[in-house]
Enzyme design. Structure first.
Site, PDB file in Angstrom:
ATOM      1  N   GLU A   1      43.071  39.579  35.025  1.00 20.27           N
ATOM      2  CA  GLU A   1      43.637  40.917  35.201  1.00 20.27           C
ATOM      3  C   GLU A   1      44.032  41.530  33.852  1.00 20.27           C
ATOM      4  O   GLU A   1      45.127  42.073  33.694  1.00 20.27           O
ATOM      5  CB  GLU A   1      44.839  40.879  36.161  1.00 20.27           C
ATOM      6  CG  GLU A   1      44.436  40.622  37.607  1.00 20.27           C
ATOM      7  CD  GLU A   1      45.570  40.855  38.600  1.00 20.27           C
ATOM      8  OE1 GLU A   1      45.272  41.172  39.763  1.00 20.27           O
ATOM      9  OE2 GLU A   1      46.745  40.740  38.231  1.00 20.27           O
TER      10      GLU A   1
ATOM     11  N   GLU B   1      40.884  38.129  44.446  1.00 27.75           N
ATOM     12  CA  GLU B   1      42.188  37.785  45.011  1.00 27.75           C
ATOM     13  C   GLU B   1      42.432  38.708  46.191  1.00 27.75           C
ATOM     14  O   GLU B   1      42.784  39.878  46.023  1.00 27.75           O
ATOM     15  CB  GLU B   1      43.323  37.949  43.989  1.00 27.75           C
ATOM     16  CG  GLU B   1      43.385  36.895  42.916  1.00 27.75           C
ATOM     17  CD  GLU B   1      44.636  37.028  42.044  1.00 27.75           C
ATOM     18  OE1 GLU B   1      45.580  37.753  42.450  1.00 27.75           O
ATOM     19  OE2 GLU B   1      44.658  36.424  40.958  1.00 27.75           O
TER      20      GLU B   1
END
Length: 591
Positions: free
Chosen positions: A161, A238
């Site tokens: 991320e 995710e």
């Protein structure tokens, strides 16, 4: 270079040239007792998963800059990969260097983040050189488990991320090249939050597969990923099906029906998925992370995450709901779903031996050279646990202590051994009134590291006392510091407990008998805040602030016959008993 086992087409994955959809679940080996890895992996396969995903925590695998790679116990990643392979599961490997994961420091080692001038997660040579040295020792033992060598690892993540943190493309290229040059031939991918086009753009790298993280708005999130990446497989790396808890909050849950409906939308759209979390596990020891937005907020010991498998490994409502959904889109093993495991209950422990903490701390051979002003934990090289700071107060009377910069993260203050107050980072405490009974009275400040920030710009924030300490405006000088990492309790001088109530921090010890070891939950009614160990295994932190009210005890830490329970209780207590129950209590549910 050989072709990777997992490749991409215009709209999907190919595994060894055949169409393949990744149906994965997150499960972190370092949050699960190693004797339970095989059980959890089997349950992943039985739910219909063909892949599992795990992060790799740099801070545990390389606890010191010059240390060898730690690969034992909870950190025996090669063994975990062998077990996954034996179960017929593929693996998505996410080595970071940053993992977030609600893990202490986001997985970045404190010996690195404590450098005040370093630019973390950037092309700063101080960071990339340390990363290169880490990968030099991490990757060789893992290469045999790559798919190129007939192992289970089919893809490896580049950073984590990153678009939510920075935009240093040169750094991402460095991580990419660092993996390739050390023998990683498998498919590489990035992951970023789907809700921000900027995050996707800043965290991506040409020639590397982009994936997205999200927990809802399935059509909108997949559309955003497709807008960013015109062709290639769509993957939610995710898929958030629950959430984590901070101390002082309510327990987070997500409705199983809602999560299953969104999983069905993902699979119906042809996307691949990594369910976060399939099995959350536990932040054993001092490994929990923290967040810091308006204030510091440490994360609880349990990482149950309202996952498909509960913290203790039982199938929850989401397990059964997801199994039904997956069966609509892919083969599911023709075997019954696993049943709940047996549990221990009804055991009461009398903690009848005791040792006060402050005398123990000052007797340990862990004191540092005296310093004029108190040092931070980072300055004396302590990664976790507690530190005891001691000096003398020059004059008697009423006074106001001021802690410049506050404390990191919770400080208990004592004068001549008597408690006088508590300061907490989350409340931005810096001052404490007190009465000094005599000139030369001893001032003790016991500071607890409650967990390193794991997300955002405050990663690496210092622990311990963060600046000079003054009394009525005059600096207190001449500090002795005692380190308390509490990695070994064998030297604690336990003695039979006296009948009088305990008013100071102390260790408490008791024994209990077990016929057949099994999982259980430690319940501590009447206790306030501290740490718990069973047979030397550090279960983690307890705190009656909640929401969590019980600590998970993996069956493998128990033994048939006599067992030891040790509590470090930081507050006054009148309790001398602990209990084991077969039911977890993670606190009231957040509406």
């Amino acid at each position: 270079m050989r072709s990777p086992a997992l490749t991409t087409s215009s709209d999907g994955f190919l595994l060894h040239g055949e169409p393949f959809r990744i149906i994965s679940g997150a499960m972190h080996y370092f949050r699960i007792h190693p004797d339970l890895w095989a059980d959890r992996l089997r349950k992943a396969r039985l739910m219909g998963l063909n892949t599992v995903e795990t992060y790799v925590p740099w801070n545990l695998h390389q606890p010191d800059p010059d240390s060898d790679l730690v690969l034992d116990g909870l950190l025996d990643l090669p063994r975990y990969l062998r077990l996954a392979h034996a179960e017929g599961l593929h693996v998505l490997l996410r080595p970071g260097p940053y993992i977030c994961a609600e893990w202490d420091g986001g997985g970045l080692p404190s010996w690195l983040t404590s450098d005040p001038d370093i630019r973390l997660r950037s092309s700063d040579p101080r960071f990339t050189d340390a990363l290169d040295r880490y990968l030099d020792i991490l990757l060789p033992p893992l290469l045999p488990y790559m798919a190129a060598n007939d192992g289970p690892v089919i893809a490896v993540q580049v950073e984590n991320e990153y678009g939510a943190y920075g935009d240093d493309t040169a750094y991402l290229k460095h991580v990419h090249q660092a993996l390739r040059s050390r023998g990683v031939e498998e498919l590489l991918f990035t992951c970023d939050q789907a809700g921000s086009a900027h995050h996707l753009a800043a965290g991506s790298l040409p020639g590397v597969l982009s994936t997205a993280t999200f927990g809802g708005r399935i059509e909108e999130s997949l559309k955003a990923l497709r807008a960013h990446m015109p062709e290639g497989p769509l993957m939610c790396s995710e898929f958030w099906i629950g959430w984590f808890d901070h101390w002082g909050e309510e327990h987070h849950v997500r409705d199983a029906e809602s999560a299953a409906a969104d999983l069905d939308k993902l699979l119906a759209a042809g996307a691949s998925v990594n369910i976060y979390m399939f099995h959350g596990g536990t932040n054993f020891g001092f490994t929990n992370g923290a967040n810091h937005d308006q204030c510091y907020a440490p994360i609880v010991t349990s990482y149950d995450y309202d996952a498909a498998l509960t913290e203790s490994g039982d199938p929850g409502p989401k397990y059964h709901a997801f199994r039904e959904v997956i069966a609509r889109h892919a083969p599911v093993p023709d075997e019954p779903a696993p049943a709940p495991a047996p549990r221990l209950s009804g055991i009461t422990v009398e903690l009848d031996r005791r040792a006060p903490l402050l005398p123990y701390a000052t007797a340990l051979d862990t004191s540092l050279a005296r310093s004029e002003h108190p040092l931070t934990m980072e300055e004396f090289g302590q990664r976790s646990g507690y530190a005891l700071y001691r000096t003398t107060l020059p004059e008697a009377g009423d006074g106001l202590l001021h802690f410049t910069g506050g404390v990191g993260d919770r400080a208990q203050v004592f004068v001549d051994g008597a408690p006088v107050g508590v300061l907490e980072r989350e409340r931005h405490d810096e001052t404490l009134p007190l009465r000094v009974p005599r000139p030369g009275a001893t001032l003790d400040v016991l500071v607890e590291n409650m967990g390193g920030v794991n997300y955002g710009p405050r990663i690496g924030a210092a622990k311990g006392l963060l600046g000079p300490v003054t009394l009525n405006g005059t600096a207190l000088l001449g500090w002795d510091t005692h380190r308390l990492p509490l990695a070994d309790l064998s030297t604690v001088p336990f003695a039979p407990a006296e009948a009088a109530p305990v008013t100071v921090p102390a260790f408490h010890h008791g024994t209990f008998e077990v016929d057949t070891p099994a999982d259980t939950f430690l319940s501590l009614p009447g206790w306030t805040k501290g740490q718990a160990w069973i047979n030397g295994f550090h279960l983690g932190r307890y705190w009656n602030r909640g929401p969590q009210r019980t600590l998970y005890v993996p069956g493998p830490v128990l033994r048939a016959g006599a067992n030891d329970l040790v509590l470090l209780e930081l507050n006054a207590t009148t309790s001398s008993r602990a209990q084991f129950t077969d039911t977890p209590d993670l606190g009231p549910v957040k509406p």
